[in-house]
Design a protein around this motif. Sequence first.
Motif, PDB file in Angstrom:
ATOM      1  N   LYS A  49      -8.056  -3.759   8.154  1.00 13.70           N
ATOM      2  CA  LYS A  49      -6.733  -4.276   7.800  1.00 13.70           C
ATOM      3  C   LYS A  49      -6.402  -3.960   6.348  1.00 13.70           C
ATOM      4  N   TYR A  50      -7.370  -4.141   5.470  1.00 20.10           N
ATOM      5  CA  TYR A  50      -7.132  -3.882   4.052  1.00 20.10           C
ATOM      6  C   TYR A  50      -6.738  -2.420   3.837  1.00 20.10           C
ATOM      7  N   TYR A  51      -7.538  -1.489   4.379  1.00 20.57           N
ATOM      8  CA  TYR A  51      -7.259  -0.076   4.164  1.00 20.57           C
ATOM      9  C   TYR A  51      -5.986   0.375   4.872  1.00 20.57           C
ATOM     10  N   THR A  52      -5.675  -0.229   6.002  1.00 22.79           N
ATOM     11  CA  THR A  52      -4.459   0.122   6.719  1.00 22.79           C
ATOM     12  C   THR A  52      -3.219  -0.321   5.947  1.00 22.79           C
ATOM     13  N   HIS A  53      -3.279  -1.483   5.329  1.00 18.70           N
ATOM     14  CA  HIS A  53      -2.111  -2.048   4.659  1.00 18.70           C
ATOM     15  C   HIS A  53      -2.015  -1.706   3.180  1.00 18.70           C
ATOM     16  N   ASN A  54      -2.958  -0.941   2.651  1.00 16.98           N
ATOM     17  CA  ASN A  54      -2.933  -0.584   1.240  1.00 16.98           C
ATOM     18  C   ASN A  54      -2.960   0.922   1.045  1.00 16.98           C
ATOM     19  N   GLN A  55      -2.127   1.597   1.772  1.00 14.93           N
ATOM     20  CA  GLN A  55      -2.029   3.040   1.635  1.00 14.93           C
ATOM     21  C   GLN A  55      -0.958   3.366   0.608  1.00 14.93           C
ATOM     22  N   SER A  56      -1.122   4.513  -0.038  1.00 12.02           N
ATOM     23  CA  SER A  56      -0.132   4.902  -1.037  1.00 12.02           C
ATOM     24  C   SER A  56       1.187   5.230  -0.351  1.00 12.02           C
ATOM     25  N   LEU A  57       2.272   5.042  -1.083  1.00 13.44           N
ATOM     26  CA  LEU A  57       3.601   5.320  -0.547  1.00 13.44           C
ATOM     27  C   LEU A  57       3.849   6.823  -0.524  1.00 13.44           C
ATOM     28  N   ASP A  58       4.660   7.280   0.407  1.00 16.11           N
ATOM     29  CA  ASP A  58       5.005   8.689   0.531  1.00 16.11           C
ATOM     30  C   ASP A  58       5.925   9.090  -0.629  1.00 16.11           C
ATOM     31  N   ILE A  59       5.606  10.189  -1.301  1.00 16.82           N
ATOM     32  CA  ILE A  59       6.394  10.598  -2.463  1.00 16.82           C
ATOM     33  C   ILE A  59       7.120  11.911  -2.197  1.00 16.82           C
ATOM     34  N   THR A  60       7.678  12.063  -1.046  1.00 21.57           N
ATOM     35  CA  THR A  60       8.312  13.336  -0.706  1.00 21.57           C
ATOM     36  C   THR A  60       9.639  13.540  -1.411  1.00 21.57           C
ATOM     37  N   ASN A  61      10.258  12.494  -1.940  1.00 26.15           N
ATOM     38  CA  ASN A  61      11.584  12.626  -2.540  1.00 26.15           C
ATOM     39  C   ASN A  61      11.558  12.893  -4.043  1.00 26.15           C
ATOM     40  N   THR A  62      10.425  13.100  -4.644  1.00 24.70           N
ATOM     41  CA  THR A  62      10.376  13.361  -6.080  1.00 24.70           C
ATOM     42  C   THR A  62      10.224  14.854  -6.329  1.00 24.70           C
ATOM     43  N   SER A  63      10.813  15.305  -7.425  1.00 27.41           N
ATOM     44  CA  SER A  63      10.673  16.714  -7.771  1.00 27.41           C
ATOM     45  C   SER A  63       9.342  16.913  -8.484  1.00 27.41           C
ATOM     46  N   GLU A  64       8.958  18.158  -8.691  1.00 26.11           N
ATOM     47  CA  GLU A  64       7.668  18.447  -9.310  1.00 26.11           C
ATOM     48  C   GLU A  64       7.593  17.935 -10.743  1.00 26.11           C
ATOM     49  N   ASN A  65       8.709  17.928 -11.453  1.00 25.63           N
ATOM     50  CA  ASN A  65       8.707  17.514 -12.862  1.00 25.63           C
ATOM     51  C   ASN A  65       8.752  15.996 -13.037  1.00 25.63           C
ATOM     52  N   GLU A  66       9.170  15.289 -12.011  1.00 25.30           N
ATOM     53  CA  GLU A  66       9.263  13.836 -12.108  1.00 25.30           C
ATOM     54  C   GLU A  66       7.917  13.200 -11.816  1.00 25.30           C
ATOM     55  N   LYS A  67       7.580  12.203 -12.603  1.00 23.81           N
ATOM     56  CA  LYS A  67       6.360  11.458 -12.340  1.00 23.81           C
ATOM     57  C   LYS A  67       6.720  10.279 -11.448  1.00 23.81           C
ATOM     58  N   TYR A  68       5.963  10.083 -10.388  1.00 24.09           N
ATOM     59  CA  TYR A  68       6.272   9.038  -9.422  1.00 24.09           C
ATOM     60  C   TYR A  68       5.889   7.669  -9.975  1.00 24.09           C
ATOM     61  N   ASP A  69       6.744   6.710  -9.751  1.00 23.30           N
ATOM     62  CA  ASP A  69       6.494   5.332 -10.152  1.00 23.30           C
ATOM     63  C   ASP A  69       6.749   4.462  -8.922  1.00 23.30           C
ATOM     64  N   GLU A  70       5.756   3.643  -8.537  1.00 25.57           N
ATOM     65  CA  GLU A  70       5.890   2.825  -7.332  1.00 25.57           C
ATOM     66  C   GLU A  70       7.069   1.866  -7.401  1.00 25.57           C
ATOM     67  N   SER A  71       7.487   1.509  -8.605  1.00 28.88           N
ATOM     68  CA  SER A  71       8.591   0.558  -8.727  1.00 28.88           C
ATOM     69  C   SER A  71       9.924   1.163  -8.267  1.00 28.88           C
ATOM     70  N   TRP A  72       9.972   2.473  -8.015  1.00 23.03           N
ATOM     71  CA  TRP A  72      11.185   3.094  -7.495  1.00 23.03           C
ATOM     72  C   TRP A  72      11.447   2.689  -6.053  1.00 23.03           C
ATOM     73  N   SER A  73      10.438   2.243  -5.366  1.00 16.74           N
ATOM     74  CA  SER A  73      10.593   1.879  -3.965  1.00 16.74           C
ATOM     75  C   SER A  73      11.494   0.660  -3.820  1.00 16.74           C
ATOM     76  N   PRO A  74      12.390   0.681  -2.858  1.00 15.04           N
ATOM     77  CA  PRO A  74      13.251  -0.489  -2.638  1.00 15.04           C
ATOM     78  C   PRO A  74      12.459  -1.709  -2.170  1.00 15.04           C
ATOM     79  N   TYR A  75      11.258  -1.485  -1.680  1.00 16.59           N
ATOM     80  CA  TYR A  75      10.435  -2.585  -1.184  1.00 16.59           C
ATOM     81  C   TYR A  75       9.559  -3.203  -2.281  1.00 16.59           C
ATOM     82  N   TYR A  76       9.512  -2.550  -3.421  1.00 15.73           N
ATOM     83  CA  TYR A  76       8.579  -2.967  -4.474  1.00 15.73           C
ATOM     84  C   TYR A  76       8.775  -4.426  -4.889  1.00 15.73           C
ATOM     85  N   GLU A  77       9.952  -4.770  -5.350  1.00 12.90           N
ATOM     86  CA  GLU A  77      10.201  -6.139  -5.807  1.00 12.90           C
ATOM     87  C   GLU A  77      10.200  -7.132  -4.650  1.00 12.90           C
ATOM     88  N   LYS A  78      10.788  -6.727  -3.548  1.00 12.03           N
ATOM     89  CA  LYS A  78      10.956  -7.635  -2.423  1.00 12.03           C
ATOM     90  C   LYS A  78       9.619  -8.029  -1.774  1.00 12.03           C
TER      91      LYS A  78
END
Length: 164
Positions: A49-78
């Motif tokens: 359960k832990y490993y299933t529910h703690n997978q990294s988020l998909d980062i397909t929408n970022t360009s190569e020059n942008e650094k991904y930040d998990e807080s960009w996710s609409p689900y982050y705060e909620k």
Amino acid sequence: MKFNYGYERNKMEKEFEWMKQLFLEAGMSDEAIEEIHRMLLDEVNNKRKYYTHNQSLDITNTSENEKYDESWSPYYEKHLEQFSVYQYEISEWGRYDWIEDLDTPDVILWAKKLSDTDKELITYLMVEKLQKQEVATILGCSPSAVSNRLNRIKKQLKKILPLD
């Protein structure tokens, strides 16, 4: 982060069979032995359960020059609390803390310079007490490749260790 449920379950069942024999020899009741089996199975299921529910988020929408930040996710705060799991074993101890427990400073420095693959190999064999076949399965290589890598590590270590 992946979790091989079949592998972990088989590993637990093998270990339990060995423990069951000891429990039976000690005169433990079948109910108590079954309760221990359920507890071990619950532990494996909780890890899944832990490993299933703690997978990294998909980062397909970022360009190569942008650094991904998990807080960009609409689900982050909620859903931050639901995404976060705190495990004391993981936070207090690192995967390679065994290196700091070595007793010779030269060996500690040598071990820190090992490749991540070699550190993983030693961790699986010496710390987690896995068999070479199990390590080969995890690393995706043959048991002879594990043996060859281990022999190479031993040769390097012999150069470091003081002769008695």
